[in-house]
Scaffold this motif. Structure first.
Motif, PDB file in Angstrom:
ATOM      1  N   ILE A 272      34.337  14.055   1.398  1.00  0.00           N
ATOM      2  CA  ILE A 272      33.439  14.621   0.382  1.00  0.00           C
ATOM      3  C   ILE A 272      32.890  13.525  -0.524  1.00  0.00           C
ATOM      4  CG2 ILE A 272      33.348  16.080  -1.686  1.00  0.00           C
ATOM      5  CD1 ILE A 272      35.267  17.995  -0.255  1.00  0.00           C
ATOM      6  N   ILE A 273      33.746  12.630  -1.012  1.00  0.00           N
ATOM      7  CA  ILE A 273      33.288  11.551  -1.890  1.00  0.00           C
ATOM      8  C   ILE A 273      32.371  10.603  -1.123  1.00  0.00           C
ATOM      9  CG2 ILE A 273      34.009   9.544  -3.238  1.00  0.00           C
ATOM     10  CD1 ILE A 273      34.476  12.287  -4.567  1.00  0.00           C
TER      11      ILE A 273
ATOM     12  N   CYS B 182      30.408  11.341   1.476  1.00  0.00           N
ATOM     13  CA  CYS B 182      29.117  12.005   1.716  1.00  0.00           C
ATOM     14  C   CYS B 182      28.305  12.131   0.427  1.00  0.00           C
ATOM     15  CB  CYS B 182      29.336  13.379   2.333  1.00  0.00           C
ATOM     16  SG  CYS B 182      29.906  13.321   4.046  1.00  0.00           S
ATOM     17  N   GLU B 183      28.971  12.425  -0.694  1.00  0.00           N
ATOM     18  CA  GLU B 183      28.235  12.568  -1.954  1.00  0.00           C
ATOM     19  C   GLU B 183      27.568  11.259  -2.364  1.00  0.00           C
ATOM     20  OE1 GLU B 183      28.699  13.601  -6.669  1.00  0.00           O
ATOM     21  OE2 GLU B 183      30.185  12.445  -5.580  1.00  0.00           O
ATOM     22  N   THR B 184      28.225  10.140  -2.081  1.00  0.00           N
ATOM     23  CA  THR B 184      27.685   8.844  -2.481  1.00  0.00           C
ATOM     24  C   THR B 184      26.831   8.191  -1.400  1.00  0.00           C
ATOM     25  OG1 THR B 184      29.758   7.787  -1.779  1.00  0.00           O
ATOM     26  CG2 THR B 184      29.555   8.370  -4.100  1.00  0.00           C
TER      27      THR B 184
ATOM     28  N   PHE C  62      23.096  15.259  -0.381  1.00  0.00           N
ATOM     29  CA  PHE C  62      24.335  15.914  -0.805  1.00  0.00           C
ATOM     30  C   PHE C  62      24.663  15.702  -2.285  1.00  0.00           C
ATOM     31  CE2 PHE C  62      25.667  15.302   3.804  1.00  0.00           C
ATOM     32  CZ  PHE C  62      25.434  16.632   4.139  1.00  0.00           C
ATOM     33  N   PRO C  63      23.687  15.759  -3.195  1.00  0.00           N
ATOM     34  CA  PRO C  63      24.011  15.553  -4.612  1.00  0.00           C
ATOM     35  C   PRO C  63      24.784  16.715  -5.223  1.00  0.00           C
ATOM     36  CG  PRO C  63      21.736  16.243  -4.403  1.00  0.00           C
ATOM     37  CD  PRO C  63      22.246  16.025  -2.998  1.00  0.00           C
TER      38      PRO C  63
ATOM     39  N   LEU D  52      27.493  18.099  -4.008  1.00  0.00           N
ATOM     40  CA  LEU D  52      28.931  18.072  -3.738  1.00  0.00           C
ATOM     41  C   LEU D  52      29.705  17.728  -5.010  1.00  0.00           C
ATOM     42  CD1 LEU D  52      29.048  16.217  -0.292  1.00  0.00           C
ATOM     43  CD2 LEU D  52      29.420  18.652  -0.739  1.00  0.00           C
TER      44      LEU D  52
ATOM     45  N   GLY E  98      31.987  15.886  -7.562  1.00  0.00           N
ATOM     46  CA  GLY E  98      32.397  14.494  -7.688  1.00  0.00           C
ATOM     47  C   GLY E  98      33.408  14.324  -8.795  1.00  0.00           C
TER      48      GLY E  98
ATOM     49  N   SER F  57      34.060   5.664  -2.009  1.00  0.00           N
ATOM     50  CA  SER F  57      32.915   5.525  -2.898  1.00  0.00           C
ATOM     51  C   SER F  57      32.178   4.206  -2.672  1.00  0.00           C
ATOM     52  CB  SER F  57      33.340   5.661  -4.365  1.00  0.00           C
ATOM     53  OG  SER F  57      34.310   4.687  -4.692  1.00  0.00           O
TER      54      SER F  57
ATOM     55  N   PRO G  65      26.262  13.019 -12.690  1.00  0.00           N
ATOM     56  CA  PRO G  65      25.936  13.812 -11.499  1.00  0.00           C
ATOM     57  C   PRO G  65      24.460  13.704 -11.144  1.00  0.00           C
ATOM     58  CG  PRO G  65      27.335  15.052 -13.005  1.00  0.00           C
ATOM     59  CD  PRO G  65      26.936  13.804 -13.746  1.00  0.00           C
TER      60      PRO G  65
ATOM     61  N   THR H  84      24.260   9.976  -6.861  1.00  0.00           N
ATOM     62  CA  THR H  84      23.901  10.024  -5.453  1.00  0.00           C
ATOM     63  C   THR H  84      22.662   9.196  -5.148  1.00  0.00           C
ATOM     64  OG1 THR H  84      24.851  12.242  -5.278  1.00  0.00           O
ATOM     65  CG2 THR H  84      23.343  11.574  -3.538  1.00  0.00           C
TER      66      THR H  84
END
Length: 216
Positions: free
Chosen positions: A35-36, A38-40, A45-46, A48, A50, A79, A132, A136
């Protein structure tokens, strides 16, 4: 588990973390890493979780449900790797994205991040970790802006260390206090504002002094 259930679990993993640890055991480390990352790594995927995910994970560590050292190391790696991939994507296709409108990218958030980057330069990569959406898009914009990879990695590593350590350890020590848990995003934004405002005011003061000196 069908697709909708899986999506709901991913989007609300911060709220369901205790239950997921009971169900999946050590596999939860892989889930959090993914998850971390993919978010970064991907601008699509902003949404998700964090900050809240790191904070709640820290609280789970305080309860003895996760290993804090293993968690912190894995999330720092995720990250850094995610931001690095995002940077390379930005350097390869970023200009096309800026010039065209794509439904799958939040163009408003991208433009705001680009403006923030133009104003604050490399510090954006560090500060964005705590904001947030901006988090991303910042590495993507750094790639578009042709920041050298060496310079980017310095800010990338510093930002990852500060972000993961501060939020996870905050969760570890304070995550079981309801007031802090329920207002996490507001607290983080206030902290970022406290760090950014003095920098902005200092730059504005130097600019004003320079303009005054030229008029004399």
């Amino acid at each position: 588990m069908d697709f909708m259930q899986l999506l709901d679990m991913i989007l609300h993993v911060d709220k369901m973390l205790g239950t997921l640890i009971d169900q999946y055991g050590t596999l939860i480390y892989f889930v959090l890493f993914a998850i971390i990352f993919c978010e970064t790594a991907f601008v699509v995927f902003p949404f998700l979780p964090g900050d809240s995910l790191l904070f709640i994970a820290g609280a789970m560590c305080a309860r003895g449900l996760m290993d804090p050292v293993l968690l912190i190391v894995l999330l720092i790696i995720a990250s850094i790797a995610g931001n690095s991939l995002n940077y390379w994507i930005g350097s390869l296709i970023g200009h096309k994205v800026l010039e065209h409108d794509y439904r799958w990218i939040d163009k408003n958030a991208l433009n705001k991040t680009h403006a923030f980057y133009e104003k604050h330069g490399g510090k954006t990569v560090v500060l964005a970790r705590f904001i947030p959406l901006v988090r991303t898009f910042a590495p993507f914009v750094a790639g578009v802006s042709e920041m050298t990879f060496k310079t980017f990695q310095i800010y990338n590593v510093v930002g990852a260390l500060l972000w993961v350590l501060s939020v996870v350890l905050s969760g570890y020590f304070f995550g079981n206090i309801p007031l802090l848990r329920d207002h996490l995003n507001t607290i983080i934004l206030l902290g970022v504002a406290a760090a950014v405002v003095p920098v902005v005011l200092g730059a504005a003061w130097r600019l004003l002094k320079g303009m005054t000196g030229k008029t004399r």
